[in-house]
Motif scaffolding. Sequence first.
Motif, PDB file in Angstrom:
ATOM      1  N   CYS A 150      28.338  36.729  50.488  1.00  0.00           N
ATOM      2  CA  CYS A 150      29.366  36.797  49.563  1.00  0.00           C
ATOM      3  C   CYS A 150      30.330  37.881  49.610  1.00  0.00           C
ATOM      4  O   CYS A 150      29.744  39.015  49.470  1.00  0.00           O
ATOM      5  N   THR A 151      31.661  37.651  49.485  1.00  0.00           N
ATOM      6  CA  THR A 151      32.567  38.686  49.556  1.00  0.00           C
ATOM      7  C   THR A 151      33.061  38.891  48.154  1.00  0.00           C
ATOM      8  O   THR A 151      33.812  37.921  47.851  1.00  0.00           O
ATOM      9  N   ALA A 152      33.301  40.116  47.447  1.00  0.00           N
ATOM     10  CA  ALA A 152      33.855  40.191  46.214  1.00  0.00           C
ATOM     11  C   ALA A 152      34.773  41.175  46.190  1.00  0.00           C
ATOM     12  O   ALA A 152      34.718  42.332  46.832  1.00  0.00           O
ATOM     13  N   TYR A 153      35.970  40.885  45.696  1.00  0.00           N
ATOM     14  CA  TYR A 153      36.977  41.752  45.380  1.00  0.00           C
ATOM     15  C   TYR A 153      37.077  42.293  44.361  1.00  0.00           C
ATOM     16  O   TYR A 153      36.841  41.451  43.330  1.00  0.00           O
ATOM     17  N   LEU A 154      36.923  43.591  44.391  1.00  0.00           N
ATOM     18  CA  LEU A 154      36.983  44.295  42.872  1.00  0.00           C
ATOM     19  C   LEU A 154      38.479  45.097  42.727  1.00  0.00           C
ATOM     20  O   LEU A 154      39.109  45.535  43.330  1.00  0.00           O
ATOM     21  N   SER A 155      38.736  44.973  41.394  1.00  0.00           N
ATOM     22  CA  SER A 155      39.888  45.533  40.956  1.00  0.00           C
ATOM     23  C   SER A 155      39.391  46.600  39.749  1.00  0.00           C
ATOM     24  O   SER A 155      38.659  46.558  38.798  1.00  0.00           O
TER      25      SER A 155
ATOM     26  N   SER B 230      42.938  53.257  39.344  1.00  0.00           N
ATOM     27  CA  SER B 230      42.919  53.158  40.678  1.00  0.00           C
ATOM     28  C   SER B 230      42.526  54.182  41.569  1.00  0.00           C
ATOM     29  O   SER B 230      42.395  54.278  42.385  1.00  0.00           O
ATOM     30  N   GLU B 231      42.838  55.369  40.869  1.00  0.00           N
ATOM     31  CA  GLU B 231      42.611  56.839  41.495  1.00  0.00           C
ATOM     32  C   GLU B 231      41.154  56.811  41.798  1.00  0.00           C
ATOM     33  O   GLU B 231      40.822  57.483  42.868  1.00  0.00           O
ATOM     34  N   ARG B 232      40.190  56.292  41.145  1.00  0.00           N
ATOM     35  CA  ARG B 232      38.823  56.392  41.142  1.00  0.00           C
ATOM     36  C   ARG B 232      38.025  55.316  41.935  1.00  0.00           C
ATOM     37  O   ARG B 232      36.933  55.107  42.270  1.00  0.00           O
ATOM     38  N   GLY B 233      38.999  54.499  42.642  1.00  0.00           N
ATOM     39  CA  GLY B 233      38.741  53.229  43.228  1.00  0.00           C
ATOM     40  C   GLY B 233      37.559  53.639  44.296  1.00  0.00           C
ATOM     41  O   GLY B 233      36.511  53.114  44.539  1.00  0.00           O
ATOM     42  N   GLU B 234      38.190  54.523  45.247  1.00  0.00           N
ATOM     43  CA  GLU B 234      37.099  54.846  46.535  1.00  0.00           C
ATOM     44  C   GLU B 234      36.039  55.385  46.099  1.00  0.00           C
ATOM     45  O   GLU B 234      34.713  55.002  46.565  1.00  0.00           O
ATOM     46  N   GLU B 235      35.744  56.040  45.106  1.00  0.00           N
ATOM     47  CA  GLU B 235      34.697  56.844  44.445  1.00  0.00           C
ATOM     48  C   GLU B 235      33.640  55.733  44.051  1.00  0.00           C
ATOM     49  O   GLU B 235      32.520  56.026  44.420  1.00  0.00           O
ATOM     50  N   LEU B 236      34.260  54.740  43.117  1.00  0.00           N
ATOM     51  CA  LEU B 236      33.274  53.967  42.529  1.00  0.00           C
ATOM     52  C   LEU B 236      33.124  52.831  43.539  1.00  0.00           C
ATOM     53  O   LEU B 236      31.807  52.351  43.448  1.00  0.00           O
ATOM     54  N   LEU B 237      33.849  52.416  44.390  1.00  0.00           N
ATOM     55  CA  LEU B 237      33.243  51.604  45.396  1.00  0.00           C
ATOM     56  C   LEU B 237      32.041  52.324  46.181  1.00  0.00           C
ATOM     57  O   LEU B 237      31.087  51.365  46.687  1.00  0.00           O
TER      58      LEU B 237
END
Length: 111
Positions: A47-52, A56-63
Amino acid sequence: MQETRQNKIARLLQKELSIIFQEQTRAMKGVMVSVTRTRISPDLSICTAYLSIFPSERGEELLANIEHNNQQIRYNLGQRVRHQLRIIPELRFFIDDSLDYIEHIDELLKK
């Protein structure tokens, strides 16, 4: 092109993953994670899930945090859908940056 069964399972996984992320991010103030789209492989194993992610500045950290806790998320998902699915698919997460792209296009059009 996805089949009907794939679409139903993808919608189910999207709904359940969004509930899991909502519960997990409730303790974190000022952070919101939405599951914008899910795709499932034809054999229902991936399953490939795309997250918003907001902000967005913290996107890489949260991912990176989500990837680190991937097994726990998969376990929680399995607990939620154990009566609908026999095998819980492997989860892959990507950042959906379509909202940032739309915002960038709007800025360019305003200039």
